[in-house]
Write an enzyme that holds these catalytic residues in place. Structure first.
Site, short mmCIF file in Angstrom:
data_model
loop_
_atom_site.label_atom_id
_atom_site.label_comp_id
_atom_site.label_asym_id
_atom_site.label_seq_id
_atom_site.Cartn_x
_atom_site.Cartn_y
_atom_site.Cartn_z
N TYR A 36 0.83 -1.21 0.00
CA TYR A 36 0.00 0.00 0.00
C TYR A 36 0.86 1.25 0.00
O TYR A 36 0.53 2.25 -0.62
CB TYR A 36 -0.93 -0.01 1.23
CG TYR A 36 -1.98 1.07 1.17
CD1 TYR A 36 -3.19 0.85 0.51
CD2 TYR A 36 -1.76 2.32 1.75
CE1 TYR A 36 -4.15 1.85 0.42
CE2 TYR A 36 -2.72 3.32 1.67
CZ TYR A 36 -3.91 3.09 1.00
OH TYR A 36 -4.85 4.07 0.92
N PHE A 79 -19.37 13.76 -26.45
CA PHE A 79 -19.07 12.79 -27.51
C PHE A 79 -19.05 11.36 -27.00
O PHE A 79 -19.31 10.42 -27.75
CB PHE A 79 -17.73 13.13 -28.18
CG PHE A 79 -16.59 13.21 -27.21
CD1 PHE A 79 -16.33 14.38 -26.51
CD2 PHE A 79 -15.77 12.11 -27.00
CE1 PHE A 79 -15.29 14.45 -25.60
CE2 PHE A 79 -14.73 12.17 -26.09
CZ PHE A 79 -14.49 13.35 -25.38
N ARG A 84 -14.07 13.63 -34.39
CA ARG A 84 -13.33 14.71 -33.74
C ARG A 84 -13.72 16.00 -34.45
O ARG A 84 -13.03 16.51 -35.31
CB ARG A 84 -11.81 14.49 -33.84
CG ARG A 84 -11.29 13.33 -33.04
CD ARG A 84 -10.99 13.59 -31.58
NE ARG A 84 -12.08 13.50 -30.66
CZ ARG A 84 -11.95 13.18 -29.36
NH1 ARG A 84 -10.78 12.87 -28.86
NH2 ARG A 84 -12.98 13.18 -28.55
N PHE A 128 -7.60 19.98 -25.72
CA PHE A 128 -7.99 18.57 -25.72
C PHE A 128 -9.19 18.45 -24.77
O PHE A 128 -9.27 19.17 -23.78
CB PHE A 128 -6.85 17.62 -25.31
CG PHE A 128 -7.33 16.20 -25.41
CD1 PHE A 128 -7.56 15.63 -26.65
CD2 PHE A 128 -7.64 15.46 -24.28
CE1 PHE A 128 -8.09 14.35 -26.77
CE2 PHE A 128 -8.16 14.17 -24.39
CZ PHE A 128 -8.39 13.63 -25.64
N THR A 129 -10.07 17.53 -25.09
CA THR A 129 -11.38 17.45 -24.41
C THR A 129 -11.25 17.40 -22.88
O THR A 129 -11.77 18.26 -22.18
CB THR A 129 -12.15 16.22 -24.92
OG1 THR A 129 -11.32 15.07 -24.77
CG2 THR A 129 -12.54 16.39 -26.38
N ASP A 188 1.61 18.74 -21.96
CA ASP A 188 0.82 17.52 -22.06
C ASP A 188 1.68 16.58 -22.91
O ASP A 188 1.75 16.70 -24.12
CB ASP A 188 -0.53 17.80 -22.72
CG ASP A 188 -1.35 16.53 -22.89
OD1 ASP A 188 -0.77 15.42 -22.80
OD2 ASP A 188 -2.56 16.61 -23.14
N LYS A 247 -0.89 5.97 -23.82
CA LYS A 247 -0.45 6.19 -25.21
C LYS A 247 1.03 5.80 -25.31
O LYS A 247 1.37 4.64 -25.39
CB LYS A 247 -0.69 7.64 -25.62
CG LYS A 247 -2.16 7.95 -25.96
CD LYS A 247 -2.97 8.19 -24.74
CE LYS A 247 -4.29 8.87 -24.99
NZ LYS A 247 -5.08 9.01 -23.75
O1 PLI Z 1 -7.36 9.21 -21.51
P1 PLI Z 1 -6.45 9.74 -20.42
O2 PLI Z 1 -7.20 10.27 -19.24
O3 PLI Z 1 -5.40 8.77 -20.02
O4 PLI Z 1 -5.64 10.96 -21.05
C1 PLI Z 1 -6.27 12.17 -21.38
C2 PLI Z 1 -5.57 12.82 -22.54
C3 PLI Z 1 -4.82 13.93 -22.34
N1 PLI Z 1 -4.20 14.55 -23.38
C4 PLI Z 1 -4.27 14.10 -24.64
C5 PLI Z 1 -3.56 14.83 -25.72
C6 PLI Z 1 -5.02 12.97 -24.92
O5 PLI Z 1 -5.06 12.52 -26.17
C7 PLI Z 1 -5.71 12.29 -23.85
C8 PLI Z 1 -6.55 11.18 -24.09
N2 PLI Z 1 -6.84 10.82 -25.31
C9 PLI Z 1 -7.70 9.89 -25.71
C10 PLI Z 1 -8.49 9.06 -24.78
C11 PLI Z 1 -7.81 9.69 -27.14
O6 PLI Z 1 -8.54 8.78 -27.57
O7 PLI Z 1 -7.16 10.43 -27.89
#
Ligand code: PLI
Length: 467
Positions: free
Chosen positions: A70, A447, A380, A122-123, A213, A256
């Site tokens: 933990y 979305f 998008r 970004f969203t 980011d 990513k």
């Molecule tokens: O999906 P998260 O919470 O691990 O990350 C959010 C996020 C932050 N910045 C950018 C540039 C992104 O592309 C992003 C998440 N993107 C998604 C889920 C996508 O499908 O592009």
């Protein structure tokens, strides 16, 4: 020159192609929103590159070494070492995924009413900035909004726009500048090193923090190696290190670049910001040494961080995306150029010129692609842009795109051939794609869960609009 996969395949997952009748039933049940399809209804899944990568054998074995304590997990220290070595930041606060880090950063660094300039939105990033009372301001170069501009660094910050904002509102009213590398919503477009450096000096001159980011920073580093003078002979790892040195810290979606299915973090150098981030992480995510992740997740992410800067891996990654994009360009399909790092973005506005923006051309095209071939893509455009929180009106971005997102190390070029054939076939009969009407709209990040139905009176609408 052919760039082959720098790996061989040890474990496979069967794919299933649903019948035309099954696809029709599925997309109608999903309200013409590809996010609401079940994964088993999909043949080739290009919804996102987020959390959909294939882990390596070393990452799978790292899972077994995960320390599930933990507090004080050795997997946390392994992650910290990887972040120090590859990104160059001293401290890391793990979070369950990128938006967990965005939440914490927004809460510790934004005072209500402050501006947060960024190179396009970004969203989830903007949603967290607004939740903290911040006002997002777009300071990306104009070329980013033009799908046909071939600018090699369409993610660049427009320093004039940033400087004018600082003059207008005062540096004290800017929480921080947030620069994404690459810029997802612009089409996976990179930022040049020269621009990062200039943005850094501008922010420093005004005493403003500069945050990154870093979600797809390795892809950005590869584009710098390819396109910016002086970097061709450098490793991607050393370019990334230089990029990160211009920032005060970063938020990261490990789902990513870091090649894991879940995970994220905040990384920074400043001790007082670190203390505040740790105070919040215990409230929202978990102890500062796990932050919403299992020990095994941190171990896999630490290993992924080392793998992501392998030059052969990242070269293949970017070339595979380009392979799909070039097939579409060859057939005359309008896509965002230059081709980005994680996805090919189809320009739905030019693909379906008969549909007005009120009929959500990109949403309609993503649904039509699924119906045609079982390929899942993502809108998008107008749906993703949502509504302005002050006026309540739809934001109509210039870019109305369908994203064909390539997961890392998952599909072969043959899968992408199938995708290309379907997109090209649809393009030849674009006029048969009907527009959509929104029947359910959630209050935020619409979305993900909005529902639609085919719009009944296209000709009537177009006449009323005078178009
Ligand atoms: O999906 P998260 O919470 O691990 O990350 C959010 C996020 C932050 N910045 C950018 C540039 C992104 O592309 C992003 C998440 N993107 C998604 C889920 C996508 O499908 O592009």
């Amino acid at each position: 020159m052919t760039v082959a996969e720098p790996h061989r395949i040890k474990s496979v997952e069967p794919l299933h192609m649903p019948t035309a009748a099954e696809r029709e039933e599925a997309i109608s049940r999903a309200g013409y929103n590809t996010f609401l399809l079940r994964s088993e209804e999909v043949y080739i899944d290009l919804l996102t590159d987020s959390g959909t990568s294939a882990m390596s054998d070393s990452q799978w074995s790292a899972l077994m070494t995960g320390d599930e304590a933990y507090a004080g997990s050795s997997s946390f220290y392994r992650l910290e070492e990887a972040v120090r070595a590859v990104y160059g930041f001293q401290h890391v606060v793990p979070t369950h995924q990128g938006r967990g880090a965005e939440h914490i950063l927004s809460q510790i660094a934004i005072k209500p009413g402050q501006y947060v300039p960024g190179n396009m939105y970004f969203t989830t990033t903007r949603a967290h900035q607004e939740l903290a009372g911040g006002i997002f301001e777009d300071v990306i170069v104009d070329e980013a909004h033009d799908p046909q501009s071939r600018h090699p660094f369409k993610g660049d910050v427009d320093l004039g726009k940033l400087e004018r904002l600082i003059d207008r509102v005062g540096a004290q009213n800017i929480a921080y500048v947030n620069v994404a590398v690459t810029v997802n919503m612009a089409g996976g477009q990179p930022v040049s090193m020269a621009n990062l450096r200039a943005t850094h000096y501008l922010c420093r001159r005004h005493g403003i923090l500069l945050w990154c980011d870093a979600t797809r920073c390795v892809e950005n580093a590869y584009f710098i190696k390819e396109r910016e003078q002086g970097y061709a002979g450098r490793t991607v790892a050393s370019i990334l290190h230089e990029m990160m040195a211009y920032f005060d810290g970063c938020t990261m979606s490990g789902k990513k670049d870091c090649l894991v299915n879940i995970g994220g973090f905040l990384a920074l150098n400043d001790e007082s910001l670190l203390r505040r981030a740790r105070e919040l992480v215990v409230l929202f995510e978990g102890m500062p040494t796990y932050g919403g992740l299992a020990g095994r997740d941190m171990a896999a992410m630490a290993q992924g961080i080392h793998e992501m800067v392998d030059d052969a891996y990242i070269a293949h990654r970017v070339h595979q995306v380009r392979y799909l994009g070039e097939r579409l360009i060859a057939a005359g399909v309008p896509i965002v150029e230059p081709i980005g790092g994680h996805a090919v973005f189809v320009d739905a506005a030019r693909f379906l010129p008969h549909l007005p923006r009120e009929r959500f051309p990109a949403q309609a095209l993503a649904a039509a692609l699924y119906l045609d071939s079982g390929v899942r893509a993502m809108e998008r455009g107008t749906v993703s842009a949502g509504r302005d929180p002050n006026t309540g009106r739809d934001r109509i971005p210039r870019l109305e795109l369908v994203r064909l997102t390539i997961p890392r190390r998952v599909y072969t070029d043959r899968h992408l051939d199938v995708v290309a054939e379907s997109v090209v076939g649809l393009y030849r009969h674009g006029e048969s794609v009907r527009g959509l009407r929104m029947t359910y709209e959630p209050p935020t990040l619409r979305f993900f869960t909005a529902r639609f139905e085919p719009a009944p009176e296209e000709r009537h609408l177009r006449l009323c609009d005078g178009k």
